[in-house]
Each structure stands twice: as C-alpha cells, then as structure tokens.
Design an enzyme around this catalytic site. Sequence first.
Site, mmCIF file in Angstrom:
data_model
loop_
_atom_site.group_PDB
_atom_site.id
_atom_site.type_symbol
_atom_site.label_atom_id
_atom_site.label_comp_id
_atom_site.label_asym_id
_atom_site.label_seq_id
_atom_site.Cartn_x
_atom_site.Cartn_y
_atom_site.Cartn_z
ATOM 1 N N GLN A 1 10.495 -33.153 -17.845
ATOM 2 C CA GLN A 1 10.695 -31.979 -18.690
ATOM 3 C C GLN A 1 12.176 -31.798 -19.000
ATOM 4 O O GLN A 1 13.036 -32.427 -18.405
ATOM 5 C CB GLN A 1 10.157 -30.728 -17.975
ATOM 6 C CG GLN A 1 10.730 -30.544 -16.558
ATOM 7 C CD GLN A 1 9.818 -29.767 -15.623
ATOM 8 O OE1 GLN A 1 8.919 -29.071 -16.061
ATOM 9 N NE2 GLN A 1 10.058 -29.894 -14.327
ATOM 10 N N HIS B 1 8.545 -14.414 -6.253
ATOM 11 C CA HIS B 1 8.467 -15.136 -4.978
ATOM 12 C C HIS B 1 7.827 -14.309 -3.871
ATOM 13 O O HIS B 1 7.015 -14.809 -3.094
ATOM 14 C CB HIS B 1 9.868 -15.632 -4.599
ATOM 15 C CG HIS B 1 10.388 -16.635 -5.585
ATOM 16 N ND1 HIS B 1 11.663 -16.611 -6.088
ATOM 17 C CD2 HIS B 1 9.779 -17.676 -6.204
ATOM 18 C CE1 HIS B 1 11.808 -17.607 -6.962
ATOM 19 N NE2 HIS B 1 10.686 -18.258 -7.044
ATOM 20 N N ASP C 1 12.262 -24.603 -6.923
ATOM 21 C CA ASP C 1 13.449 -23.750 -6.758
ATOM 22 C C ASP C 1 13.570 -23.212 -5.330
ATOM 23 O O ASP C 1 14.631 -22.751 -4.927
ATOM 24 C CB ASP C 1 13.439 -22.600 -7.772
ATOM 25 C CG ASP C 1 12.194 -21.748 -7.680
ATOM 26 O OD1 ASP C 1 11.930 -21.171 -6.610
ATOM 27 O OD2 ASP C 1 11.464 -21.649 -8.685
ATOM 28 N N ASP D 1 3.382 -35.695 -6.910
ATOM 29 C CA ASP D 1 2.399 -35.058 -7.778
ATOM 30 C C ASP D 1 1.501 -34.134 -6.950
ATOM 31 O O ASP D 1 0.728 -34.604 -6.094
ATOM 32 C CB ASP D 1 1.571 -36.174 -8.440
ATOM 33 C CG ASP D 1 0.570 -35.627 -9.442
ATOM 34 O OD1 ASP D 1 0.145 -34.456 -9.297
ATOM 35 O OD2 ASP D 1 0.209 -36.357 -10.374
ATOM 36 N N GLY D 2 1.589 -32.847 -7.209
ATOM 37 C CA GLY D 2 0.803 -31.868 -6.453
ATOM 38 C C GLY D 2 -0.690 -32.074 -6.615
ATOM 39 O O GLY D 2 -1.460 -31.885 -5.664
ATOM 40 N N ASP E 1 2.653 -22.692 -7.515
ATOM 41 C CA ASP E 1 3.811 -22.101 -8.195
ATOM 42 C C ASP E 1 4.206 -23.069 -9.313
ATOM 43 O O ASP E 1 5.189 -23.788 -9.222
ATOM 44 C CB ASP E 1 4.947 -21.924 -7.177
ATOM 45 C CG ASP E 1 6.224 -21.394 -7.815
ATOM 46 O OD1 ASP E 1 6.195 -21.007 -8.997
ATOM 47 O OD2 ASP E 1 7.263 -21.394 -7.115
ATOM 48 N N SER E 2 3.414 -23.055 -10.363
ATOM 49 C CA SER E 2 3.565 -24.045 -11.430
ATOM 50 C C SER E 2 4.237 -23.439 -12.647
ATOM 51 O O SER E 2 4.421 -22.229 -12.745
ATOM 52 C CB SER E 2 2.185 -24.556 -11.835
ATOM 53 O OG SER E 2 1.477 -23.521 -12.498
ATOM 54 N N PRO F 1 3.968 -31.080 -17.398
ATOM 55 C CA PRO F 1 3.486 -31.640 -16.137
ATOM 56 C C PRO F 1 2.444 -30.788 -15.420
ATOM 57 O O PRO F 1 1.749 -31.278 -14.554
ATOM 58 C CB PRO F 1 4.774 -31.767 -15.295
ATOM 59 C CG PRO F 1 5.779 -30.889 -15.938
ATOM 60 C CD PRO F 1 5.422 -30.838 -17.392
#
Lengths: 275, 275
Positions: free
Chosen positions: B31, B62, B86, B137-138, B155-156, B162
């Site tokens: 990205q 969060h 993050d 890759d989750g 948390d995408s 992606p």
Amino acid sequence: MELWFTEKQTEHFGITARIKQTLHTEQTEFQKLDMIETVEFGNMLVLDGMVMTTKKDEFVYHEMVAHVPLFTHPNPENVLVVGGGDGGVIREILKHPSVKKATLVEIDGKVIEYSKKYLPEIAGELDNPRVEVIVGDGFMHIAQAENEYDVIMVDSTEPVGPAVNLFTKGFYAGIAKALKEDGLFVAQTDNPWFKADLIRSVQRDVKEIFPIVKLYTANIPTYPSGMWTFTLGSKKYDPLKVEDSRFHEIDTKYYTKELHKAAFVLPRFVEELTK
Amino acid sequence: MELWFTEKQTEHFGITARIKQTLHTEQTEFQKLDMIETVEFGNMLVLDGMVMTTKKDEFVYHEMVAHVPLFTHPNPENVLVVGGGDGGVIREILKHPSVKKATLVEIDGKVIEYSKKYLPEIAGELDNPRVEVIVGDGFMHIAQAENEYDVIMVDSTEPVGPAVNLFTKGFYAGIAKALKEDGLFVAQTDNPWFKADLIRSVQRDVKEIFPIVKLYTANIPTYPSGMWTFTLGSKKYDPLKVEDSRFHEIDTKYYTKELHKAAFVLPRFVEELTK
C-alpha cells in the site's frame, strides 16, 4: 468543474463537501447565510461559514435536543426554542401530545424564510397551529419571561456572532427565571475535542444556578469532531431517573428510550470536563 | 505556503487537515504509506490515502478495540491482533495482567517500522517481552490456527487493498476455529453513515457462525462520520453481562466500565443494521 465547500472547523482542520450548486447566498442583518446543495448530505444550511444542518443528518441533532428534555419532564405543555429557525426542533417537539404550545424565537427571519424554501422536510411544521414563531432576540425574550415555560431549548449557533450572549451566566440565570419551578432546559454546547474549555465553563456556570446538571452527547457527522454535546440543567427532574412507563412510542431515527440514558454515559476525557 | 492533506472519505465528502510536513512517504509492497505531521492531530499515519491513526485521537480506537473484549472474557491469556501494526491495540492489551502473550500479525512491516519511528507513544510496547510480532498474512495465520486464542482483534484497514479478505465469511469461520471454545473476537466495521451495507453484511455473516453477536460504537473524529463501529462475536461470554466486580482499574482516556455497556446502545438507524 467540481465545486467543494470547505468549513474550517478549527484553524487547522475541517470538512469538505462536494456541491451541486449554491441555492442562495446573502449577508443578512445578522450573519452570512448560504444554502447549498451538497452531493453527500443534500441541502445544507451554512451560517457564517459553519454547517448548521443538512437534509441527511439533521435528525440526530433535532431529535436529541427535543426528546431528552421532553421525556424528562412528566408533562411538558409550554415549550420555548431559542434559535432553531430551521424548524427541526419544533418538528420534534410536536411529536409530544402533551405540548400545547411551542414558541420559537429566532433572531434572523431569513433563516426561517430560506429553511422553509429549501429544507421543507425540516421546516414544515413551523406553520402548525400549536407553534408561535417570533422573529426577535432570544436573550431579550428570556429576560422578559417569568415562571412561564416547562422546557426551554437553546438551539443556537456557536458562541460567535449573534449567539455570543447565549453562552453567558446571565443568560442561564434568565432561563431559570423564565422556567416554571419544575422546569428544565437544554443547550447545545459544541464538542469536547476542540472546545473543551467552553464545555467546562458552561458546566461551571449552569451548576451555580441549577441543582441538576448533566451532559449528553450525540454523533453528528457534519459537526466538528462528529461528537456533539448538550448541557441539560433542571430544577427538579433528573433525566436519568425517568421511569420506563413514561416513554411513549415516538417516530425517530436516532433517539430511543435506551439511548436517552446511554447518551449521558461519557467517555472519560469528556466526563472530566464536567467535574 | 499552507499545506493541507485531504481525505475523500466518500466520493463527495472528506476531511482536510493542515500539515507542517511530510515525514515519510513510500509505496510499500502492499500500500501507499504516508506519515505526516498535522497541526491539529499531531503525527498521522495514512495508508492508501486513508487516515489510520493520529497522535491526538488514537486512544479512542485502541482502547475500544482492546478493553471491551478483554473485560468480556473472564481470563484472557492468549490474544491475537490481526493488523494493527501501529501497536496501539498491543499497548492497551498489555494493561491487562491476565494476558500472558499477545501476538501481532501485520502484513506490512513498513507500518511497524515507521510507527515505531514517528508514533512512539503508540508503538512503544511492540518490543515488550509479552509480545510476539509476526510480519505476515493475518488471513493465513488465522487459517492455520486451531483452538488457540482467547481473544482475537481484527485491526484492519477498510475492505480495500490488503484487507479485503478480512471482511469475508471464510475469515470469520477461520476466527471461530482459531479461538478456544469460549473465545471471542472483535473487528472494526467502519461507519453506519456511509457504509451501512458493510455493517449489515458483516452482521449477517458473523451471526451464522457465533451465537452472540453485538455491535458497539465509539467517536473517532478523524474517521468518516466520527462514529465508528465494532462487531463483536462471541462463543460464550456476553459483553453486556459482565459483572461489575470483573472490571479492574485501568488507565484510559475514553473507556470506562459504564461506557463498556453504553457503547452497545445504538441509535435507532444503526440498530436497524443489526437486524
């Protein structure tokens, strides 16, 4: 050509909305009035460069200003709206059968005129026989009233321009006098992200005058930060102690009787502003 | 010269933020990554043109992703975060002493690298010994896990680029398999004003797999509409039936134990999306 309207909600942050056309623009006696047609939110009323209401999201503000105090009072009959010339709060008030009379005192007649013309879904009830519309100074109207209203709603612009008097302790004292002995009021008090000091100072002022003071919030996408606050001051009735049986069925898109109470549960950093 | 970054949150609406400087810009393998310094919100991570997190308002997202599921589960020990490079969700997870291990699976190592560099307040706990960071890759990680996690947090980014696999029924089925028999998960599911269809379809999919499915919201000023939703799917524990004694003291700016429950009370038009 693409036209975009941008509101600088703070000096360094804003929203921007693509517009189809400007429907009306005018410097009234009190403020700059723009009515624009946006693609995302439909017709939008802008005063002094600030978004006041839009066709798409207006229901949140108008429902939350009106129904929280009206369900808190057991029998609201005589209701006053200060500001609110677009008519949205009036429309919601009239959903309460107990209300015999709703008075609107809007300082700028042009807001009423162009809301009727371009936002008829919002302003459509301003001609209802239960409504009296006064074009005049809300601060003076309040100052002259005594023991008259069950509920007062302050639907003002931000504390700049014509609304600056509506965020003073003198105004809240006037509201207390204008209310009956079991009356209550609600005022829009901006957002906690960029205007924390305002919320704090209103809380402090209102607490010196009313025994019950609470803050609640609602999500309004076109308002700064998306989180709007409302300060409720009450002489007798607590909005959190409304019995379930008191809520009658009402046609809403945002307000529910569960949300009536949940809206007072504040994020910690907002709660801090009320202490 | 004034520099402004504008995110078109829809085709016709957006936010705009004045920036002091661009700190980093790069097309990663996955990205476009921009790290910018804004005046209003401090450092801001932008992926594919969309605001992911900012120094000023990151705590809302969060805290609300982490604490709602972690207080719902009576003893979360093994926790997985999909995305979240993050590090903000990890930081919040570590506030729970019961958690022995938190695994982060972030597809884009550059997000981790530049969050550590420019958002140290958010990413600072990624090197904690209770944390394992996997760059990968989750979706695949979930597919290979079985009966392993107490809580999974997704948390995408939005379902473009992606993250598109992370909004599919197959992914939710994989989550169910990866969770222990009393596990639960939460996923960010965008906003109800512009993405109503997405919320509806996630609700439908998750309800076919999990017996307890609830939606809750939080106010995030830099996200579209200011109202963000989270979908929680649980095999056993109901987030609304957490006993008061279960909540331990926790250092937060948004989350409180009262808000834990109030966040599930939805405006009527949002509630409709869950039916």
